[in-house]
Scaffold this active site. Structure first.
Site, PDB file in Angstrom:
ATOM      1  N   GLN A 180       0.833  -1.203   0.000  1.00 57.93           N
ATOM      2  CA  GLN A 180       0.000   0.000   0.000  1.00 57.93           C
ATOM      3  C   GLN A 180       0.869   1.255   0.000  1.00 57.93           C
ATOM      4  OE1 GLN A 180      -3.409  -0.359   2.970  1.00 57.93           O
ATOM      5  NE2 GLN A 180      -2.177  -2.136   3.552  1.00 57.93           N
ATOM      6  N   ARG A 235       3.612   7.701  -5.111  1.00 54.07           N
ATOM      7  CA  ARG A 235       4.716   7.831  -6.047  1.00 54.07           C
ATOM      8  C   ARG A 235       5.495   9.133  -5.929  1.00 54.07           C
ATOM      9  NH1 ARG A 235       6.782   4.140  -5.847  1.00 54.07           N
ATOM     10  NH2 ARG A 235       8.236   4.930  -7.401  1.00 54.07           N
ATOM     11  N   GLN A 276      13.617  -0.814  -0.201  1.00 53.98           N
ATOM     12  CA  GLN A 276      13.044  -1.884   0.612  1.00 53.98           C
ATOM     13  C   GLN A 276      13.952  -3.106   0.637  1.00 53.98           C
ATOM     14  OE1 GLN A 276       9.057  -2.970  -0.553  1.00 53.98           O
ATOM     15  NE2 GLN A 276       8.681  -4.121   1.323  1.00 53.98           N
ATOM     16  N   SER A 310      15.257  -6.529   0.029  1.00 47.03           N
ATOM     17  CA  SER A 310      15.028  -7.337  -1.165  1.00 47.03           C
ATOM     18  C   SER A 310      14.876  -8.815  -0.824  1.00 47.03           C
ATOM     19  CB  SER A 310      16.188  -7.166  -2.146  1.00 47.03           C
ATOM     20  OG  SER A 310      16.076  -8.071  -3.222  1.00 47.03           O
ATOM     21  N   GLN A 311      13.767  -9.398  -1.244  1.00 46.92           N
ATOM     22  CA  GLN A 311      13.591 -10.841  -1.080  1.00 46.92           C
ATOM     23  C   GLN A 311      14.319 -11.609  -2.178  1.00 46.92           C
ATOM     24  OE1 GLN A 311       9.288 -11.269  -0.953  1.00 46.92           O
ATOM     25  NE2 GLN A 311       9.297 -11.211   1.285  1.00 46.92           N
ATOM     26  N   ARG A 365      10.996 -17.082  -3.216  1.00 47.68           N
ATOM     27  CA  ARG A 365      10.189 -16.035  -2.563  1.00 47.68           C
ATOM     28  C   ARG A 365       8.734 -16.038  -3.022  1.00 47.68           C
ATOM     29  NH1 ARG A 365      11.894 -10.358  -5.640  1.00 47.68           N
ATOM     30  NH2 ARG A 365      12.077 -11.260  -7.728  1.00 47.68           N
ATOM     31  N   ASN A 393       8.567  14.776   0.870  1.00 43.22           N
ATOM     32  CA  ASN A 393       8.496  16.154   1.344  1.00 43.22           C
ATOM     33  C   ASN A 393       7.316  16.294   2.302  1.00 43.22           C
ATOM     34  OD1 ASN A 393       6.022  17.145  -0.127  1.00 43.22           O
ATOM     35  ND2 ASN A 393       7.269  16.716  -1.936  1.00 43.22           N
ATOM     36  N   ARG A 419       4.668  18.128   2.335  1.00 38.20           N
ATOM     37  CA  ARG A 419       3.322  18.137   1.760  1.00 38.20           C
ATOM     38  C   ARG A 419       2.841  16.717   1.507  1.00 38.20           C
ATOM     39  NH1 ARG A 419       1.491  21.045  -3.952  1.00 38.20           N
ATOM     40  NH2 ARG A 419      -0.736  21.204  -3.481  1.00 38.20           N
ATOM     41  N   ARG A 445      -3.787   7.572   5.166  1.00 43.23           N
ATOM     42  CA  ARG A 445      -3.532   6.277   5.796  1.00 43.23           C
ATOM     43  C   ARG A 445      -3.866   6.252   7.285  1.00 43.23           C
ATOM     44  NH1 ARG A 445      -3.651   3.052   1.460  1.00 43.23           N
ATOM     45  NH2 ARG A 445      -2.160   3.724  -0.140  1.00 43.23           N
TER      46      ARG A 445
END
Length: 208
Positions: free
Chosen positions: A70, A75, A81, A83-84, A136, A152, A154, A163
């Site tokens: 999510q 973007r 992240q 890595s698997q 994986r 940033n 904003r 969220r």
């Protein structure tokens, strides 16, 4: 879950005021503490583009892949992240939803399944020699992960409002609350109209 602030724009609120006053050429009105009133004015009038001059980088651990699926939809952020593909998940940890944890039968089934997946993954990689990038594919959305996000101010406000709202999924809502509390320590005015309702576990927006 574990949240750590890795970086934030120094004197962010002062910077926002100084940049914002370029538009009005009103530097003569800039005094000690004047950034609070100025930022409230920007937010009240919807001039939040000025907030984009300040950024924060947050490191997040111990959340599920279901959550980060999510999170990465935003973007206007930068993400890195775990890595698997390159990191072994032979001993992966996982998130357990309260709806499953609170029922002894579903909890037992859930734990059993996770153990089976863990054993199968380990066998694929270490016995059959299957590459981690292929093994994986059997990993669940519940798998714990780590991610770093830069945005940033904003965009952070947008993420936290979206969220942290009641319709959001419970795990990402709790994350939003923790991030808000962290950012408020450094930019209390920018995020001051976002208020945590601890009883309902939601973020509410008040009017400046």
């Amino acid at each position: 879950m574990e949240i750590k602030l890795m970086s934030i724009t120094p004197d962010a609120e002062k910077l926002i005021e100084t940049v914002g006053r370029v538009a009005y050429q009103s530097f003569d009105k800039q005094t000690e503490g004047s950034e609070k009133k100025f930022i409230k004015m920007l937010i009240k009038r919807g001039h939040e583009s000025v907030l984009e001059h300040a950024h924060a980088t947050v490191r997040i651990k111990g959340v599920s892949r279901a959550l980060t699926h999510q999170l990465v939809r935003h973007r206007l952020c930068s993400f890195t992240q775990k890595s698997q593909r390159w990191v072994s998940e032979s001993d992966f940890n996982y998130v357990i939803p309260n709806s499953i944890r609170s029922n002894s039968e579903t909890y037992t089934v859930y734990i059993s399944l996770m153990n089976t997946i863990r054993d199968t993954y380990d066998a694929l990689v270490n016995f059959f020699g299957i590459p981690k990038e292929d093994a994986r594919f059997i990993l669940p959305n519940a798998t714990n992960t780590e991610i770093v996000i830069t945005a940033n101010f904003r965009e952070w406000r947008y993420i936290l409002k979206l969220r942290g709202a009641r319709p959001a999924q419970w795990e990402i809502r709790r994350l939003a609350i923790k991030i808000l509390e962290l950012l408020k320590e450094h930019a209390p005015t920018v995020f001051g109209d976002l208020v945590v309702n601890k009883e309902k576990e939601v973020i509410e927006v008040k009017t400046y």
